[in-house]
Motif scaffolding. Structure first.
Motif, mmCIF file in Angstrom:
data_model
loop_
_atom_site.group_PDB
_atom_site.id
_atom_site.type_symbol
_atom_site.label_atom_id
_atom_site.label_comp_id
_atom_site.label_asym_id
_atom_site.label_seq_id
_atom_site.Cartn_x
_atom_site.Cartn_y
_atom_site.Cartn_z
ATOM 1 N N LYS A 16 -97.514 -4.661 -52.779
ATOM 2 C CA LYS A 16 -98.017 -4.621 -54.147
ATOM 3 C C LYS A 16 -98.333 -3.172 -54.471
ATOM 4 N N GLN B 166 -94.051 -6.112 -55.846
ATOM 5 C CA GLN B 166 -94.812 -6.487 -57.035
ATOM 6 C C GLN B 166 -95.449 -5.221 -57.582
ATOM 7 N N ASN C 109 -90.942 -8.726 -61.667
ATOM 8 C CA ASN C 109 -91.880 -8.215 -60.665
ATOM 9 C C ASN C 109 -92.874 -7.196 -61.231
ATOM 10 N N THR D 39 -95.988 -6.123 -63.661
ATOM 11 C CA THR D 39 -97.148 -6.519 -64.457
ATOM 12 C C THR D 39 -97.704 -5.278 -65.136
ATOM 13 N N ALA E 283 -89.702 -2.346 -58.320
ATOM 14 C CA ALA E 283 -89.534 -3.743 -58.714
ATOM 15 C C ALA E 283 -88.180 -4.266 -58.260
#
Length: 237
Positions: free
Chosen positions: A3, A27, A47, A49, A22
């Motif tokens: 992440k 993520q 993927n 945000t 991504a």
């Protein structure tokens, strides 16, 4: 997969890194100020945000990062103050460069690094600049902020390497981005990139991906990425 938090992800190198990570299956939390650019990013890859964030706003940053596990931090947000002799600089431009290029990166790192230390794993990257390691006229404050980032990255590596945390300084040379769009007119910017092919943001992003793919026992402490062909010297007369 990891992440990752990428700051300054609205454009340029940060945008390219967010997309590259991504696509690699990570993520990605893409932080930036442009709502439109972030919405476009959201639509571009499942993927990603987006996080609309001014990295100088400590309370907003703390709220945005609360509860997030961050395995990879890319401190990329930065600005280029107007070029010119230091004696003529506005104090507001000096303050902005110091706050965005240096203070915010240190602040975001401080928010993220305790969880990495607890897990004894993580990777922190900083987008520095060739201006931190070479002298260029008209860029004293920008160079100072990037030199400080270089020193911070080295000190941070010394603090965190016993916990298995890797720290990498990215040192781009001439990269074709919008960094100069607010301080140089279109004709001048075009002339900067016309003499020879500049490094593209996607080139930097591919290097970041390659560094992250190394085994945990190997660290790239710094990588320089510059144009293969140097800019020809200005003609005299």
């Amino acid at each position: 997969m990891a992440k990752a938090l990428v700051t300054g992800a609205s454009s340029g190198i940060g945008l390219a890194i967010a997309l590259e990570l991504a696509r690699a299956g990570h993520q990605v939390y893409a932080a930036g100020r442009s709502e439109k650019a972030l919405n476009d990013l959201r639509a571009s890859h499942a993927n990603i945000t987006p996080i609309q964030l001014d990295v100088t706003d400590r309370e907003a940053a703390e709220a945005a990062l609360e509860g997030l596990q961050i395995d990879v931090l890319v401190n990329n947000a930065g600005i280029m103050p107007p070029l010119g002799n230091f004696a003529d600089m506005d104090m507001a431009d000096i303050d902005s460069a110091l706050e965005i290029n240096l203070s915010a990166a240190i602040m975001i790192t401080r928010m993220v690094v305790p969880q990495m230390r607890d897990r004894e794993a993580g990777h922190i990257l900083f987008t520095g600049s060739a201006a931190a390691h070479s002298v260029f006229p008209g860029m004293a404050v920008y160079s100072a902020t990037k030199a400080a980032i270089s020193g911070f990255a080295a000190g941070l590596r010394a603090d965190l390497s016993p916990f298995g945390i890797r720290v990498t300084e990215i040192v781009p040379g001439r990269v074709e981005t919008a960094l100069y769009k607010d301080i140089l007119d279109a004709e001048t910017r075009s002339a900067m990139y016309s003499a020879s092919k500049a490094v593209q943001p996607e080139d930097v992003a591919r290097m970041v991906s390659a560094v992250l793919d190394l085994p945990e026992w190997a660290t790239v402490s710094r990588f320089d990425i510059v144009p293969t062909r140097p800019t020809p010297p200005a003609k005299k007369g």
